[in-house]
Design a protein around this motif. Structure first.
Motif, mmCIF file in Angstrom:
data_model
loop_
_atom_site.group_PDB
_atom_site.id
_atom_site.type_symbol
_atom_site.label_atom_id
_atom_site.label_comp_id
_atom_site.label_asym_id
_atom_site.label_seq_id
_atom_site.Cartn_x
_atom_site.Cartn_y
_atom_site.Cartn_z
ATOM 1 N N PHE A 166 -28.656 -17.580 24.979
ATOM 2 C CA PHE A 166 -28.044 -18.423 23.967
ATOM 3 C C PHE A 166 -28.609 -19.820 24.106
ATOM 4 N N VAL A 167 -28.443 -20.618 23.071
ATOM 5 C CA VAL A 167 -29.010 -21.967 23.034
ATOM 6 C C VAL A 167 -27.878 -22.972 22.876
ATOM 7 N N LEU A 168 -27.901 -23.993 23.738
ATOM 8 C CA LEU A 168 -26.933 -25.085 23.661
ATOM 9 C C LEU A 168 -27.606 -26.329 23.091
ATOM 10 N N GLU A 169 -26.834 -27.100 22.353
ATOM 11 C CA GLU A 169 -27.330 -28.343 21.776
ATOM 12 C C GLU A 169 -26.383 -29.474 22.178
ATOM 13 N N ASP A 170 -26.957 -30.601 22.602
ATOM 14 C CA ASP A 170 -26.101 -31.734 22.964
ATOM 15 C C ASP A 170 -25.808 -32.582 21.732
ATOM 16 N N ALA A 171 -25.125 -33.692 21.925
ATOM 17 C CA ALA A 171 -24.713 -34.526 20.793
ATOM 18 C C ALA A 171 -25.881 -35.215 20.104
ATOM 19 N N HIS A 172 -27.061 -35.204 20.744
ATOM 20 C CA HIS A 172 -28.233 -35.874 20.185
ATOM 21 C C HIS A 172 -29.245 -34.889 19.603
ATOM 22 N N GLY A 173 -28.871 -33.622 19.533
ATOM 23 C CA GLY A 173 -29.755 -32.622 18.947
ATOM 24 C C GLY A 173 -30.741 -32.008 19.919
ATOM 25 N N GLN A 174 -30.694 -32.381 21.199
ATOM 26 C CA GLN A 174 -31.570 -31.761 22.184
ATOM 27 C C GLN A 174 -31.014 -30.392 22.576
ATOM 28 N N LYS A 175 -31.906 -29.458 22.883
ATOM 29 C CA LYS A 175 -31.490 -28.080 23.126
ATOM 30 C C LYS A 175 -31.940 -27.580 24.498
ATOM 31 N N LEU A 176 -31.155 -26.659 25.026
ATOM 32 C CA LEU A 176 -31.491 -25.946 26.252
ATOM 33 C C LEU A 176 -31.236 -24.462 26.035
ATOM 34 N N THR A 177 -32.197 -23.634 26.435
ATOM 35 C CA THR A 177 -32.020 -22.186 26.379
ATOM 36 C C THR A 177 -31.352 -21.720 27.670
ATOM 37 N N CYS A 178 -30.362 -20.839 27.531
ATOM 38 C CA CYS A 178 -29.600 -20.343 28.683
ATOM 39 C C CYS A 178 -29.725 -18.832 28.757
ATOM 40 N N THR A 179 -29.858 -18.302 29.954
ATOM 41 C CA THR A 179 -29.878 -16.865 30.188
ATOM 42 C C THR A 179 -28.805 -16.531 31.208
ATOM 43 N N PHE A 180 -27.853 -15.701 30.794
ATOM 44 C CA PHE A 180 -26.757 -15.327 31.683
ATOM 45 C C PHE A 180 -26.827 -13.832 31.975
ATOM 46 N N TRP A 181 -26.413 -13.475 33.188
ATOM 47 C CA TRP A 181 -26.566 -12.116 33.681
ATOM 48 C C TRP A 181 -25.227 -11.428 33.900
ATOM 49 N N ASP A 182 -25.271 -10.102 33.810
ATOM 50 C CA ASP A 182 -24.206 -9.193 34.246
ATOM 51 C C ASP A 182 -22.816 -9.599 33.775
ATOM 52 N N ASP A 183 -21.905 -9.927 34.703
ATOM 53 C CA ASP A 183 -20.513 -10.173 34.326
ATOM 54 C C ASP A 183 -20.375 -11.328 33.335
ATOM 55 N N HIS A 184 -21.310 -12.251 33.349
ATOM 56 C CA HIS A 184 -21.234 -13.392 32.445
ATOM 57 C C HIS A 184 -21.564 -13.006 31.005
ATOM 58 N N VAL A 185 -22.222 -11.858 30.817
ATOM 59 C CA VAL A 185 -22.619 -11.443 29.473
ATOM 60 C C VAL A 185 -21.399 -11.277 28.571
ATOM 61 N N ASN A 186 -20.356 -10.671 29.110
ATOM 62 C CA ASN A 186 -19.156 -10.426 28.305
ATOM 63 C C ASN A 186 -18.518 -11.711 27.804
ATOM 64 N N LYS A 187 -18.677 -12.804 28.555
ATOM 65 C CA LYS A 187 -18.069 -14.070 28.164
ATOM 66 C C LYS A 187 -18.782 -14.700 26.969
ATOM 67 N N ILE A 188 -20.045 -14.332 26.782
ATOM 68 C CA ILE A 188 -20.840 -14.903 25.696
ATOM 69 C C ILE A 188 -20.962 -13.934 24.526
ATOM 70 N N GLN A 189 -20.876 -12.639 24.799
ATOM 71 C CA GLN A 189 -21.193 -11.620 23.800
ATOM 72 C C GLN A 189 -20.328 -11.727 22.551
ATOM 73 N N HIS A 190 -19.083 -12.153 22.703
ATOM 74 C CA HIS A 190 -18.200 -12.219 21.536
ATOM 75 C C HIS A 190 -18.694 -13.232 20.506
ATOM 76 N N LEU A 191 -19.440 -14.237 20.964
ATOM 77 C CA LEU A 191 -19.999 -15.210 20.022
ATOM 78 C C LEU A 191 -21.116 -14.587 19.202
ATOM 79 N N TYR A 192 -21.840 -13.665 19.824
ATOM 80 C CA TYR A 192 -22.910 -12.966 19.112
ATOM 81 C C TYR A 192 -22.326 -12.006 18.069
ATOM 82 N N GLU A 193 -21.264 -11.324 18.448
ATOM 83 C CA GLU A 193 -20.674 -10.317 17.566
ATOM 84 C C GLU A 193 -19.915 -10.949 16.402
ATOM 85 N N ALA A 194 -19.345 -12.122 16.631
ATOM 86 C CA ALA A 194 -18.586 -12.798 15.572
ATOM 87 C C ALA A 194 -18.828 -14.300 15.643
ATOM 88 N N PRO A 195 -19.976 -14.764 15.139
ATOM 89 C CA PRO A 195 -20.292 -16.198 15.205
ATOM 90 C C PRO A 195 -19.197 -17.046 14.566
#
Length: 483
Positions: A166-195
């Motif tokens: 997933f990609v995060l953006e700060d208040a100034h429009g700068q971005k960072l790509t994030c890669t999360f593994w295993d148990d952390h996937v479930n915490k992010i997956q709901h955003l993918y399924e229902a943006p």
């Protein structure tokens, strides 16, 4: 401090010290992945001055502390060992850490007057281009989620693993790509399924910094059990970040994307926009058996499978050769500017080529591809596309000859009867419906950048439809040529 020591004043020679701390993080560590056997309980603490120190509780004495150490609460702890900080990835850069034992005693205290230093947020601009970053230090960041990629299954060291990008953006429009593994996937997956249509603010606590070996670009990764993901809380950190978005009115819509994970390659503008980019030609790849990740400037001459929206095979040409490139849905969608769900709906309505895809024909782009021996041995094997860049300045710098050829070939003088309403209205509808005409250039992975500018003339944007014109005019029309 009186009877209490600061975290910076602890000594290995004194195991009778007492310290007053707030619990930043408390988590359990298992003997191995998926195991029920406990290895330890780990704590991250801060003292009244904000100094952070790590503490560990061996598995055998974890039950002694089963009712204590709740995140956010304040405790006094006494009689512990002070040992070297032996963790590879460190929640604290303190040289020492605490090790609790059978003689350790603790007590919860009132916390109203105890300072709050739960999060040590790092600005995005302090990470990018910083050659002095310590990749062993775990950090905290906060940002808005603007892209979520589909979860992936991978084999890591012979073991099955899940990851999500997933990609995060700060208040100034700068971005960072994030890669999360295993148990952390479930915490992010709901955003993918229902943006979410509303801003989703995420605070990531104790994440790893990972710098690309080739380009030095920074990515964020989860770090085993210690990483924590927090969404839209009413903490001061979230409130301040939300207020900063309101002040500048910056709202990048969230997108969920079905695609390959970006973990296997870097999705950034920086490398592809570098003046040091080295390009090769299709002919050189075939003639010299060049392998690896290579940049090629090429023009799309045709679409092999325009109906297959989630991956398409392109026929491309450069000044000295031709080849097939395989472009997956992420690159395709970034280029076209339409989410996968919309393309899917369009493709289901009729089994016809999608106009948004066929309009890519005639575009000149920079492609980063992977070349292997199979590609040179079997020339009908398409090269997978890793990244795309269509920045006009970079295209002009690296493939001016192709652009000149495109202009000469695509523009011709034709006599067109303005009485042919169907013909002209076809162009008008194209201009109105396609997102390509109104979107800026894009480098894959950049959520705020749009698709390639369309290669159509602007003359028709003001043509009045529905009225037959008797006179014949000379008009330059951009033809999309398919080899």
């Amino acid at each position: 401090m009186g009877m209490y020591s600061l975290a910076t004043g602890l000594s290995t020679f004194n195991n009778r010290s007492a310290i007053k701390v707030r619990v930043i993080r408390s988590y359990l560590v298992r003997e191995k992945k998926g195991s029920a056997d406990l290895k330890s309980q780990e704590l991250v603490l801060h003292d009244p001055e904000g100094n952070v120190i790590h503490a560990t509780i061996p598995a055998k004495i974890v039950p002694k502390f089963s009712k204590g150490f709740v995140e956010g609460k304040v405790y006094t702890i006494k009689n512990f060992y002070v040992v070297s900080n032996w963790h590879t990835y460190k929640t604290s850069m303190n040289e020492y850490m605490m090790q609790l034992n059978h003689e350790t005693i603790y007590k919860e205290l009132r916390s109203e007057n105890f300072p709050w230093f739960m999060y040590r947020l790092r600005p995005f601009d302090s990470l990018k281009g910083n050659s002095e970053l310590n990749e062993k230090e775990l950090i905290d960041i906060i940002g808005r989620v603007v892209e979520v990629y589909g979860p992936q299954e991978k084999k890591i060291g012979g073991n099955n693993a899940r990851l999500i990008d997933f990609v995060l953006e700060d208040a100034h429009g700068q971005k960072l790509t994030c890669t999360f593994w295993d148990d952390h996937v479930n915490k992010i997956q709901h955003l993918y399924e229902a943006p979410s249509k509303d801003p989703v603010i995420v605070l990531i606590q104790f994440c790893r910094i990972k710098r690309g070996l080739r380009d030095g670009e920074v990515k964020i990764c989860s770090s085993y059990d210690v990483t924590q993901v927090l969404f839209n809380l009413d903490y001061p950190e979230f409130i301040n970040f939300r207020d900063s978005l309101t002040d500048i009115g910056y709202q990048t819509p969230m997108r969920s994307i079905v695609s390959l994970s970006s973990f296997s390659f870097t999705n950034t503008m920086d490398e592809s926009s570098s003046k040091s980019m080295e390009l090769t030609t299709i002919k050189e790849i075939y003639d010299n058996d060049k392998y690896g990740d290579l940049w090629v400037a090429a023009r799309i001459s045709g679409i092999v499978n325009p109906i297959d929206w989630y991956k398409i095979t392109l026929q491309v040409v450069d000044m000295k050769g031709n080849a097939s490139f395989l472009m997956w849905d992420r690159e395709c969608q970034e280029l076209i500017g339409i989410p996968a769900t919309e393309l899917y709906e369009k493709s289901n309505k009729n089994n016809q080529p999608l106009q948004q895809i066929t309009q890519l024909v005639g575009k000149t782009l920079l492609f980063q591809i992977t070349a292997k021996s199979d590609h040179t041995s079997y020339r009908n094997t398409p090269f997978p596309v890793l990244r795309i860049n269509n920045d006009p300045q970079i295209l002009k710098e690296h493939c001016s000859e192709l652009l000149k050829l495109e202009d000469n070939d695509c523009n011709s003088n034709m006599q067109i009867s303005l009485g042919d309403d169907d013909f002209l209205e076809g162009f008008l509808s194209d201009e109105a419906e396609s997102p390509i005409a109104s979107m800026p250039h894009v480098a894959v992975g950049d959520a705020t950048e749009g698709p390639v500018k369309r290669c159509l003339l602007d003359q028709f944007s003001s043509t009045q439809s529905g009225k037959k014109q008797k006179e014949i005019k000379e008009i330059k029309v951009k033809l999309e040529k398919i080899d």
